[in-house]
Every structure is written in structure tokens, then in C-alpha cells.
Write a protein that holds these residues in place. Sequence first.
Motif, PDB file in Angstrom:
ATOM      1  N   LYS A  23       0.837  -1.213   0.000  1.00  0.00           N
ATOM      2  CA  LYS A  23       0.000   0.000   0.000  1.00  0.00           C
ATOM      3  C   LYS A  23       0.864   1.252   0.000  1.00  0.00           C
ATOM      4  CE  LYS A  23      -3.713  -2.292   2.479  1.00  0.00           C
ATOM      5  NZ  LYS A  23      -4.384  -2.463   3.775  1.00  0.00           N
ATOM      6  N   LEU A  24       1.909   1.275   0.824  1.00  0.00           N
ATOM      7  CA  LEU A  24       2.763   2.459   0.926  1.00  0.00           C
ATOM      8  C   LEU A  24       3.512   2.742  -0.367  1.00  0.00           C
ATOM      9  CD1 LEU A  24       4.390   1.888   4.442  1.00  0.00           C
ATOM     10  CD2 LEU A  24       2.406   3.305   3.892  1.00  0.00           C
ATOM     11  N   LEU A  25       4.012   1.684  -1.004  1.00  0.00           N
ATOM     12  CA  LEU A  25       4.850   1.846  -2.195  1.00  0.00           C
ATOM     13  C   LEU A  25       4.063   1.864  -3.499  1.00  0.00           C
ATOM     14  CD1 LEU A  25       7.663  -0.673  -1.151  1.00  0.00           C
ATOM     15  CD2 LEU A  25       7.742   1.840  -1.009  1.00  0.00           C
ATOM     16  N   GLY A  26       2.815   1.400  -3.450  1.00  0.00           N
ATOM     17  CA  GLY A  26       2.033   1.318  -4.677  1.00  0.00           C
ATOM     18  C   GLY A  26       2.552   0.250  -5.618  1.00  0.00           C
ATOM     19  N   HIS A  27       3.206  -0.772  -5.081  1.00  0.00           N
ATOM     20  CA  HIS A  27       3.770  -1.880  -5.849  1.00  0.00           C
ATOM     21  C   HIS A  27       3.433  -3.189  -5.150  1.00  0.00           C
ATOM     22  CE1 HIS A  27       6.319   1.195  -7.654  1.00  0.00           C
ATOM     23  NE2 HIS A  27       6.657   0.308  -8.578  1.00  0.00           N
ATOM     24  N   GLN A  28       3.261  -4.233  -5.921  1.00  0.00           N
ATOM     25  CA  GLN A  28       3.110  -5.563  -5.349  1.00  0.00           C
ATOM     26  C   GLN A  28       4.489  -6.201  -5.234  1.00  0.00           C
ATOM     27  OE1 GLN A  28       0.254  -6.939  -4.079  1.00  0.00           O
ATOM     28  NE2 GLN A  28      -0.427  -4.832  -4.453  1.00  0.00           N
ATOM     29  N   PRO A  29       4.691  -7.052  -4.244  1.00  0.00           N
ATOM     30  CA  PRO A  29       5.988  -7.718  -4.129  1.00  0.00           C
ATOM     31  C   PRO A  29       6.233  -8.664  -5.297  1.00  0.00           C
ATOM     32  CG  PRO A  29       4.431  -8.567  -2.495  1.00  0.00           C
ATOM     33  CD  PRO A  29       3.746  -7.445  -3.202  1.00  0.00           C
ATOM     34  N   VAL A  30       7.514  -8.853  -5.614  1.00  0.00           N
ATOM     35  CA  VAL A  30       7.889  -9.797  -6.681  1.00  0.00           C
ATOM     36  C   VAL A  30       8.175 -11.181  -6.104  1.00  0.00           C
ATOM     37  CG1 VAL A  30       8.776  -8.001  -8.207  1.00  0.00           C
ATOM     38  CG2 VAL A  30      10.342  -9.142  -6.609  1.00  0.00           C
ATOM     39  N   ASP A  31       8.348 -11.255  -4.793  1.00  0.00           N
ATOM     40  CA  ASP A  31       8.598 -12.526  -4.109  1.00  0.00           C
ATOM     41  C   ASP A  31       7.909 -12.463  -2.758  1.00  0.00           C
ATOM     42  OD1 ASP A  31       9.608 -15.034  -3.484  1.00  0.00           O
ATOM     43  OD2 ASP A  31      11.582 -14.282  -2.906  1.00  0.00           O
ATOM     44  N   THR A  32       7.151 -13.501  -2.446  1.00  0.00           N
ATOM     45  CA  THR A  32       6.411 -13.544  -1.184  1.00  0.00           C
ATOM     46  C   THR A  32       6.524 -14.928  -0.576  1.00  0.00           C
ATOM     47  OG1 THR A  32       4.818 -11.938  -2.049  1.00  0.00           O
ATOM     48  CG2 THR A  32       4.150 -13.186  -0.117  1.00  0.00           C
ATOM     49  N   ALA A  33       7.011 -14.969   0.663  1.00  0.00           N
ATOM     50  CA  ALA A  33       7.111 -16.205   1.420  1.00  0.00           C
ATOM     51  C   ALA A  33       6.915 -15.856   2.898  1.00  0.00           C
ATOM     52  CB  ALA A  33       8.477 -16.857   1.204  1.00  0.00           C
ATOM     53  N   PRO A  34       6.613 -16.820   3.727  1.00  0.00           N
ATOM     54  CA  PRO A  34       6.416 -16.524   5.145  1.00  0.00           C
ATOM     55  C   PRO A  34       7.634 -15.892   5.829  1.00  0.00           C
ATOM     56  CG  PRO A  34       5.549 -18.691   4.634  1.00  0.00           C
ATOM     57  CD  PRO A  34       6.295 -18.226   3.411  1.00  0.00           C
ATOM     58  N   THR A  35       8.819 -16.114   5.279  1.00  0.00           N
ATOM     59  CA  THR A  35      10.027 -15.569   5.908  1.00  0.00           C
ATOM     60  C   THR A  35      10.647 -14.392   5.166  1.00  0.00           C
ATOM     61  OG1 THR A  35      11.428 -17.167   4.753  1.00  0.00           O
ATOM     62  CG2 THR A  35      10.617 -17.793   6.951  1.00  0.00           C
ATOM     63  N   PHE A  36      10.137 -14.077   3.959  1.00  0.00           N
ATOM     64  CA  PHE A  36      10.765 -13.017   3.163  1.00  0.00           C
ATOM     65  C   PHE A  36       9.810 -12.490   2.109  1.00  0.00           C
ATOM     66  CE2 PHE A  36      13.526 -11.409  -0.257  1.00  0.00           C
ATOM     67  CZ  PHE A  36      14.360 -10.579   0.473  1.00  0.00           C
ATOM     68  N   VAL A  37       9.754 -11.182   1.978  1.00  0.00           N
ATOM     69  CA  VAL A  37       8.966 -10.514   0.941  1.00  0.00           C
ATOM     70  C   VAL A  37       9.884  -9.494   0.280  1.00  0.00           C
ATOM     71  CG1 VAL A  37       7.005  -8.981   0.491  1.00  0.00           C
ATOM     72  CG2 VAL A  37       6.778 -10.847   2.154  1.00  0.00           C
ATOM     73  N   MET A  38       9.876  -9.456  -1.063  1.00  0.00           N
ATOM     74  CA  MET A  38      10.736  -8.521  -1.771  1.00  0.00           C
ATOM     75  C   MET A  38       9.958  -7.685  -2.775  1.00  0.00           C
ATOM     76  SD  MET A  38      14.299  -9.002  -3.869  1.00  0.00           S
ATOM     77  CE  MET A  38      13.620  -9.735  -5.332  1.00  0.00           C
ATOM     78  N   PHE A  39      10.296  -6.400  -2.794  1.00  0.00           N
ATOM     79  CA  PHE A  39       9.754  -5.444  -3.758  1.00  0.00           C
ATOM     80  C   PHE A  39      10.884  -4.971  -4.654  1.00  0.00           C
ATOM     81  CE2 PHE A  39       7.004  -5.180  -0.095  1.00  0.00           C
ATOM     82  CZ  PHE A  39       5.738  -5.056  -0.634  1.00  0.00           C
ATOM     83  N   VAL A  40      10.569  -4.708  -5.918  1.00  0.00           N
ATOM     84  CA  VAL A  40      11.494  -4.037  -6.830  1.00  0.00           C
ATOM     85  C   VAL A  40      10.777  -2.770  -7.289  1.00  0.00           C
ATOM     86  CG1 VAL A  40      12.788  -4.156  -8.980  1.00  0.00           C
ATOM     87  CG2 VAL A  40      12.528  -6.215  -7.572  1.00  0.00           C
ATOM     88  N   LEU A  41      11.365  -1.631  -6.954  1.00  0.00           N
ATOM     89  CA  LEU A  41      10.742  -0.350  -7.277  1.00  0.00           C
ATOM     90  C   LEU A  41      11.108   0.098  -8.686  1.00  0.00           C
ATOM     91  CD1 LEU A  41      11.300   1.389  -3.837  1.00  0.00           C
ATOM     92  CD2 LEU A  41       9.419  -0.077  -4.599  1.00  0.00           C
ATOM     93  N   ASP A  42      10.393   1.094  -9.191  1.00  0.00           N
ATOM     94  CA  ASP A  42      10.602   1.569 -10.560  1.00  0.00           C
ATOM     95  C   ASP A  42      12.044   2.003 -10.822  1.00  0.00           C
ATOM     96  OD1 ASP A  42       7.939   1.079 -11.126  1.00  0.00           O
ATOM     97  OD2 ASP A  42       7.320   3.153 -10.799  1.00  0.00           O
ATOM     98  N   ASN A  43      12.715   2.540  -9.804  1.00  0.00           N
ATOM     99  CA  ASN A  43      14.094   3.003  -9.979  1.00  0.00           C
ATOM    100  C   ASN A  43      15.118   1.875  -9.826  1.00  0.00           C
ATOM    101  OD1 ASN A  43      14.090   2.549  -7.225  1.00  0.00           O
ATOM    102  ND2 ASN A  43      14.548   4.663  -6.658  1.00  0.00           N
ATOM    103  N   GLY A  44      14.634   0.632  -9.646  1.00  0.00           N
ATOM    104  CA  GLY A  44      15.517  -0.523  -9.531  1.00  0.00           C
ATOM    105  C   GLY A  44      15.879  -0.900  -8.104  1.00  0.00           C
ATOM    106  N   LEU A  45      15.602  -0.036  -7.160  1.00  0.00           N
ATOM    107  CA  LEU A  45      15.895  -0.335  -5.755  1.00  0.00           C
ATOM    108  C   LEU A  45      15.054  -1.517  -5.298  1.00  0.00           C
ATOM    109  CD1 LEU A  45      17.367   0.585  -3.110  1.00  0.00           C
ATOM    110  CD2 LEU A  45      15.268   1.822  -2.589  1.00  0.00           C
ATOM    111  N   LYS A  46      15.698  -2.441  -4.587  1.00  0.00           N
ATOM    112  CA  LYS A  46      15.000  -3.610  -4.050  1.00  0.00           C
ATOM    113  C   LYS A  46      14.848  -3.416  -2.549  1.00  0.00           C
ATOM    114  CE  LYS A  46      16.919  -6.614  -7.543  1.00  0.00           C
ATOM    115  NZ  LYS A  46      18.248  -6.377  -8.032  1.00  0.00           N
ATOM    116  N   LEU A  47      13.663  -3.738  -2.040  1.00  0.00           N
ATOM    117  CA  LEU A  47      13.385  -3.666  -0.611  1.00  0.00           C
ATOM    118  C   LEU A  47      12.955  -5.051  -0.153  1.00  0.00           C
ATOM    119  CD1 LEU A  47      12.955  -2.084   2.047  1.00  0.00           C
ATOM    120  CD2 LEU A  47      10.605  -1.666   1.262  1.00  0.00           C
ATOM    121  N   GLY A  48      13.734  -5.636   0.750  1.00  0.00           N
ATOM    122  CA  GLY A  48      13.418  -6.945   1.287  1.00  0.00           C
ATOM    123  C   GLY A  48      12.950  -6.843   2.724  1.00  0.00           C
TER     124      GLY A  48
END
Length: 123
Positions: A23-48
Motif C-alpha cells: 500500500k505504501l509503495l504502490g507496488h506488489q511484491p515480486v517474491d512472497t514467502a512466510p520468511t521473506f517478501v521482496m519489492f522491486v521499485l521503478d528506480n531498480g531499488l529492491k526492498l526486502g
Amino acid sequence: MAPLNFILLAVRDPLKSGALYAKLLGHQPVDTAPTFVMFVLDNGLKLGLWLTDDMQPTPKPAGGYELSFSLPTRDSVLATYKEWTALGLKVAQQPTDMDFGFTFVLEDEDGHRLRPFVPAEQR
């Protein structure tokens, strides 16, 4: 020096935190698991978002990092404040003018600080 392109936050519940950050980033995660969720933003920055108990070596307690979001106008900062406080995030700082710009700070459930701002020269 290698470019900074990945930020990892220790969280208590990656799936719950992932739903909030979507909701905050306006992006859905590219990887979702019970122990790890990852986002890749438009500028290429990854947030795990990594389960604190699963990280090795064990990190300090979850929370305490600050993510900053540069916005184009004072009105966009105020609109973001209204939108994000409606999500129930804890207010650490009300919207205010500071030497670097107009800003506020909220905290997610793990205590990570979220600081949208408009730089002073853009006010």
C-alpha cells in the motif's frame, strides 16, 4: 564502490509487513514467502522484508531504520500523511517545516520510520 541497490529490513511478520508496504509503495511484491517478501521499485531499488528470527547473523531487534521518500510538493506530503495515517501507522512527527524541507514521520509495526518530505528548495 558498488551502488546501493538493496535494502533489507528485519520484521516480525514479513507477510503482514508486505501487505502494508504494498500500500505504501504502490507496488506488489515480486517474491512472497512466510520468511521473506521482496519489492522491486521503478528506480531498480529492491526492498526486502526478512523475518527477524530467520536472519543470520541475528540482527538487532526489529525496527529502527528510516526510509525517506522525496515528494514533489507540500500538498503531496500532506496527502500522503492523510493516506498513511488512515492505515493506522503510529505518528512520530506531525507535518512540520525543518531546515531540509517539509516532512513528517510515521512508524510501521516494527518501528521502522517512514519520512516523506519535499526538499526545501521545492517548497
